[in-house]
Design an enzyme around this catalytic site. Structure first.
Site, short mmCIF file in Angstrom:
data_model
loop_
_atom_site.label_atom_id
_atom_site.label_comp_id
_atom_site.label_asym_id
_atom_site.label_seq_id
_atom_site.Cartn_x
_atom_site.Cartn_y
_atom_site.Cartn_z
N ASP A 17 0.99 -1.15 0.11
CA ASP A 17 -0.07 0.04 -0.12
C ASP A 17 1.07 1.18 0.10
O ASP A 17 1.29 1.73 -1.03
CB ASP A 17 -0.94 -0.04 1.45
CG ASP A 17 -2.02 0.99 1.32
OD1 ASP A 17 -2.43 1.56 0.36
OD2 ASP A 17 -2.07 1.33 2.46
N LEU A 52 6.88 -3.16 4.12
CA LEU A 52 7.72 -3.94 3.09
C LEU A 52 9.33 -3.38 2.69
O LEU A 52 10.20 -3.93 3.08
CB LEU A 52 7.31 -3.96 1.68
CG LEU A 52 6.51 -5.43 1.43
CD1 LEU A 52 5.75 -5.35 0.00
CD2 LEU A 52 7.14 -6.52 1.54
P1 5GP Z 1 1.86 -0.50 4.03
O1 5GP Z 1 2.86 -0.30 4.75
O2 5GP Z 1 2.28 -0.78 2.55
O3 5GP Z 1 1.30 0.71 4.05
O4 5GP Z 1 0.97 -1.43 4.55
C1 5GP Z 1 0.70 -2.89 4.32
C2 5GP Z 1 -0.40 -3.36 5.13
O5 5GP Z 1 -1.70 -2.63 5.15
C3 5GP Z 1 -0.81 -4.77 4.48
O6 5GP Z 1 0.04 -5.78 5.01
C4 5GP Z 1 -2.24 -4.80 5.40
O7 5GP Z 1 -2.14 -5.28 6.56
C5 5GP Z 1 -2.69 -3.36 5.44
N1 5GP Z 1 -3.68 -2.84 4.18
C6 5GP Z 1 -3.27 -1.94 3.11
N2 5GP Z 1 -4.24 -2.08 2.24
C7 5GP Z 1 -5.02 -2.62 2.77
C8 5GP Z 1 -6.53 -3.02 2.23
O8 5GP Z 1 -7.08 -2.84 0.89
N3 5GP Z 1 -7.17 -4.14 2.86
C9 5GP Z 1 -6.74 -4.68 4.10
N4 5GP Z 1 -7.56 -5.56 4.64
N5 5GP Z 1 -5.53 -4.25 4.49
C10 5GP Z 1 -4.75 -3.33 3.50
#
Ligand code: 5GP
Length: 174
Positions: A101, A106
């Site tokens: 996201d 990551l």
């Molecule tokens: P980042 O650090 O890339 O912002 O976050 C990744 C994490 O956010 C993912 O592993 C997940 O747990 C959560 N996340 C991001 N987008 C979504 C989404 O559309 N749905 C859900 N259920 N979790 C999300």
């Protein structure tokens, strides 16, 4: 379960795409020692299907991280709540994650894993929301690029529900 969930990606399309990803990885890593590192909890369904569809033997391990800080939007702070169990010496690592996201989780986990000196590190994600990226972090293998919608299913939850859905859905508020 009163939420209305609209199908974004069908079960058949998800399974077909994971088979394709598994075939790519199996070809690339044939004859090598491969360790899949799943990021809990979201990666478990994708990781299981990916590992079972790969035609080469793989080992598995897990890490867990959680975002913390004020507000609903991730503040950018990521806490490791479960670390790896074993050494990464001599392993080709593939980090397996449900979705990328903002890229913060990551980005940090990849750095931490690289510091443990495996032979190589690549990243496989089931879903990618490129429009939301805040930190440069490109996955090497992406199942589907999706628009900026909150999705559930295949390990992704809404308030801990819907992880076990076999399709990727969008929750519709009515
Ligand atoms: P980042 O650090 O890339 O912002 O976050 C990744 C994490 O956010 C993912 O592993 C997940 O747990 C959560 N996340 C991001 N987008 C979504 C989404 O559309 N749905 C859900 N259920 N979790 C999300």
């Amino acid at each position: 379960m009163n939420d209305k969930i609209e199908v974004l990606i069908t079960e058949e399309d998800v399974r077909t795409r994971i088979r394709e990803m598994a075939a790519m990885l199996s070809e690339k890593y044939e004859g090598e020692e491969v360790l899949l590192i799943g990021i809990l909890n979201g990666s478990v369904f994708f990781m299981t299907e990916l590992a079972q569809q790969m035609s080469i033997p793989v080992e598995i391990d897990f890490m867990a991280a959680s975002s913390y800080g004020a507000g609903t939007e991730s503040s950018g702070n990521v806490l490791i709540t479960k670390d790896l169990e074993r050494s990464l010496d001599g392993k080709h690592v593939i980090i397996v994650e449900d979705i990328v996201d903002t890229g913060r989780t990551l980005h940090l986990l990849k750095d931490l894993i690289q510091m443990k000196s495996p032979l190589s590190v690549e990243v496989a994600v089931l879903l990618d929301k490129p429009s939301r990226r805040k930190v440069s972090c490109d996955a090497d293998y992406v199942g589907f690029q999706i628009p900026d919608e909150f999705v559930v299913g295949w390990g992704l939850d809404y308030d801990q529900k819907y992880r076990d859905l076999t399709f990727i859905g969008i929750i519709k508020q009515d």
